[in-house]
Design an enzyme around this catalytic site. Structure first.
Site, PDB file in Angstrom:
ATOM      1  N   GLU A 266       0.824  -1.232   0.000  1.00  0.00           N
ATOM      2  CA  GLU A 266       0.000   0.000   0.000  1.00  0.00           C
ATOM      3  C   GLU A 266       0.850   1.270   0.000  1.00  0.00           C
ATOM      4  OE1 GLU A 266      -3.037  -0.238   3.085  1.00  0.00           O
ATOM      5  OE2 GLU A 266      -4.119  -1.764   1.956  1.00  0.00           O
TER       6      GLU A 266
ATOM      7  N   TYR B  71     -11.724  -3.484   1.565  1.00  0.00           N
ATOM      8  CA  TYR B  71     -12.433  -3.919   2.773  1.00  0.00           C
ATOM      9  C   TYR B  71     -13.841  -3.342   2.756  1.00  0.00           C
ATOM     10  CZ  TYR B  71      -7.890  -5.368   4.562  1.00  0.00           C
ATOM     11  OH  TYR B  71      -6.690  -5.992   4.730  1.00  0.00           O
TER      12      TYR B  71
ATOM     13  N   GLU C  17      -5.551  -8.331  -0.562  1.00  0.00           N
ATOM     14  CA  GLU C  17      -6.227  -8.055   0.711  1.00  0.00           C
ATOM     15  C   GLU C  17      -7.692  -7.820   0.397  1.00  0.00           C
ATOM     16  OE1 GLU C  17      -4.667  -5.241   3.585  1.00  0.00           O
ATOM     17  OE2 GLU C  17      -2.611  -5.667   2.939  1.00  0.00           O
TER      18      GLU C  17
HETATM   19  O1  AHR Z   1      -5.015  -6.030   6.939  1.00  0.00           O
HETATM   20  C1  AHR Z   1      -4.886  -4.913   7.764  1.00  0.00           C
HETATM   21  C2  AHR Z   1      -4.207  -3.744   7.073  1.00  0.00           C
HETATM   22  O2  AHR Z   1      -5.025  -3.267   6.036  1.00  0.00           O
HETATM   23  C3  AHR Z   1      -2.906  -4.047   6.378  1.00  0.00           C
HETATM   24  O3  AHR Z   1      -1.826  -3.986   7.233  1.00  0.00           O
HETATM   25  C4  AHR Z   1      -2.820  -2.966   5.345  1.00  0.00           C
HETATM   26  O4  AHR Z   1      -2.116  -3.364   4.214  1.00  0.00           O
HETATM   27  C5  AHR Z   1      -4.253  -2.604   5.062  1.00  0.00           C
HETATM   28  O5  AHR Z   1      -4.470  -1.249   5.128  1.00  0.00           O
END
Ligand code: AHR
Length: 501
Positions: free
Chosen positions: A171, A242, A290
């Site tokens: 990131e 996310y 992720e």
């Molecule tokens: O998975 C948690 C965090 O989310 C990770 O460290 C980062 O890469 C992302 O922002």
């Protein structure tokens, strides 16, 4: 009861599925490692302190590849601290904790061997650069006769650790990252690190950092600019995403995969635009390294830091997942299968205790959260070829999206001729009969209908009650010649397995 239609044909093939689509992620964060993978003294720890109950759950889940050691953590990490007999304690500025380095590179590779997973090792391109990147590849993969390969041998690993998949930082577009860079700076650094790493071991594959989400103001420009610098040196571009449902809007939350579709399509277009501009023969693929739901623990984390800044193995990011989170995870996995031609790697972030499908209690048990099950089903049954599943479904509108299909589906064809259909029913009220056109596959029978359903979207599993949200046999359906009709209960995750007669 609503009706939906799914048309499949063996001629409509997307691609052979890369098993690395069923990857996960372990960061030195919270209790992911200490108390998760590793807990010497635990009654179920092996001779190296690895928790065998956790390893059993990981194996059963079908995880193929594990990204490690971060995440944000990696951008301040010195890999040398994690090998050999002298392991310094360090302040981790990503998560404001103390990293003891008791568990490091060798321990991780040992854990991977024991769980049958492949390591995906991230290097630090935040506070460090090409030199450290070169050294770690020499340490891990060079047979011997050089400073770092001999250091590995002296540390007990005669044979190379043979790590084939590497992430070029994490990131790096995010201002929260140690050593954050602009796209041009990152592209140049990634290019130079990649050159050196591949000169040491030309067989490795490299993932360049894409945007940390499609919501970043630099999204798009970041990919274009950095790829302009390192396109020929890298093999994949990363995507992270996310989801959260803080307002309890289930209809919008479950429709979140609509965003992922757009995100994937945009990154593919940018990769191909750079390819065209450079007249390159090489195609870049995507590493969605992720993805998950992440919001349940944010208040608790603030309190943990207030109480114990710089503590070791703090209970951070310990999201307790519910049934609707499992439905969204199922829909995300379906989206990846539908893009199996370009999404080759994906990592559920993370694996144990930290936004994880597996939870543990220090000194106590290990159990599966609801999100564990769709992942396990897809890892186990989505093998072979991803088919182009043409779905005709009734649709709904919600606060964030319009025209959301109630039924989301993907299908796979295995080499033995068996067909598996994965489907989420987003309808909160009505069951749907899914009519599946199987004309192209010859004689099939319904071998199994696996169902994940709970009457309460907020239902969770706990150590005391780990079987509250678990799969059961579904209502199944009928198959008549070339057509099957299967009932998908309201709000459900479904796996329908068809076998050759
Ligand atoms: O998975 C948690 C965090 O989310 C990770 O460290 C980062 O890469 C992302 O922002």
């Amino acid at each position: 009861m609503k009706k939906a239609k799914l048309t499949l044909d063996r001629a409509y093939q997307i691609a052979r599925i890369d098993p690395r689509l069923y990857g996960s992620f372990v960061e030195h964060l919270g209790r992911a490692v200490y108390g998760g993978l590793y807990e010497p003294g635990h009654p179920l720890a092996d001779e190296n302190g690895l928790r065998t109950d956790v390893m059993e759950l990981v194996k059963k889940m079908g995880v193929s590849v594990v990204r490690y050691p971060g995440g944000n953590f990696v951008s301040g990490f010195n890999w040398e601290d994690s090998v050999g007999p002298n392991r310094p304690k360090r302040l981790d500025l990503a998560w404001f904790t103390t990293e003891t380095n008791e568990f490091g590179l060798h321990e991780f590779c040992d854990w991977c061997k024991k769980t049958g997973t492949e390591p995906m090792y991230a290097i630090n391109l935040g506070t460090r650069g090409p030199e450290a990147a070169r050294d770690i590849v020499e340490y891990a993969n060079h047979p011997g006769g050089s400073k770092f390969s001999d250091m590995r041998i002296a540390n007990g690993a005669k044979d190379p650790l043979n790590i084939k998949l590497w992430c070029l930082g994490n990131e790096m577009d995010g201002p929260w990252q140690m050593g954050h860079k602009n796209a041009h700076e990152y592209g140049r650094t990634a290019c130079e690190a990649a050159k050196l790493m591949k000169w040491v071991d030309p067989s490795i594959e490299l993932v360049a950092c894409g945007s940390s989400s499609e919501g970043m103001p630099t999204f798009g420009d970041w990919e274009l600019t950095m790829l302009d610098e390192c396109y020929e040196q890298v093999d994949y571009v990363s995507l992270h995403r996310y989801f959260g449902n803080p307002t309890g809007d289930t209809a919008s939350f479950l429709a979140g995969t609509m965003n992922i579709e757009d995100f994937i399509r945009t990154v593919i277009s940018i990769c191909d635009a750079v390819k065209g501009k450079k007249r390159s023969k090489k195609q870049l693929n995507l590493s969605f390294d992720e993805w998950n739901v992440w919001y349940h623990s944010s208040q608790q984390d603030k309190e943990v830091w207030k109480r114990d800044k710089w503590g070791r193995a703090l209970p951070l990011l310990e999201d307790i997942y519910n049934f609707e989170d499992a439905l969204l995870c199922g829909a995300i996995l379906i989206t990846f299968l539908r893009h199996a031609d370009r999404v080759k790697i994906a990592c559920l972030a993370q694996l144990v205790n930290v936004i994880a499908p597996i939870m543990t209690r220090n000194g106590g048990g290990a159990w599966a959260q609801p999100t564990y099950w769709p992942f396990m089903h897809v890892a186990k049954y989505a093998r072979g070829i991803a088919l182009n599943a043409i779905v005709e479904s009734p649709k709904y509108d919600c606060r964030e999206f319009t025209d959301v299909p109630y039924i989301e589906s993907a299908a796979t064809l295995e080499d033995d001729g068996s067909v598996t259909v994965f489907a989420v029913n987003r309808d909160p009220e009505e069951d749907t009969v899914l009519e599946i056109d199987l004309h192209a596959f010859g004689g099939l029978r319904i071998a199994e209908h696996i169902l994940l359903h709970h009457d309460d979207v907020n239902a969770v599993n706990t150590e005391e009650n780990p079987g509250n949200v678990i799969p059961a046999a579904g209502p199944g359906g009928v198959i008549d010649g070339e057509k099957a009709a299967v009932r998908l209960p309201a709000l459900s995750w479904n796996v329908i397995r068809f076998e050759k007669i």
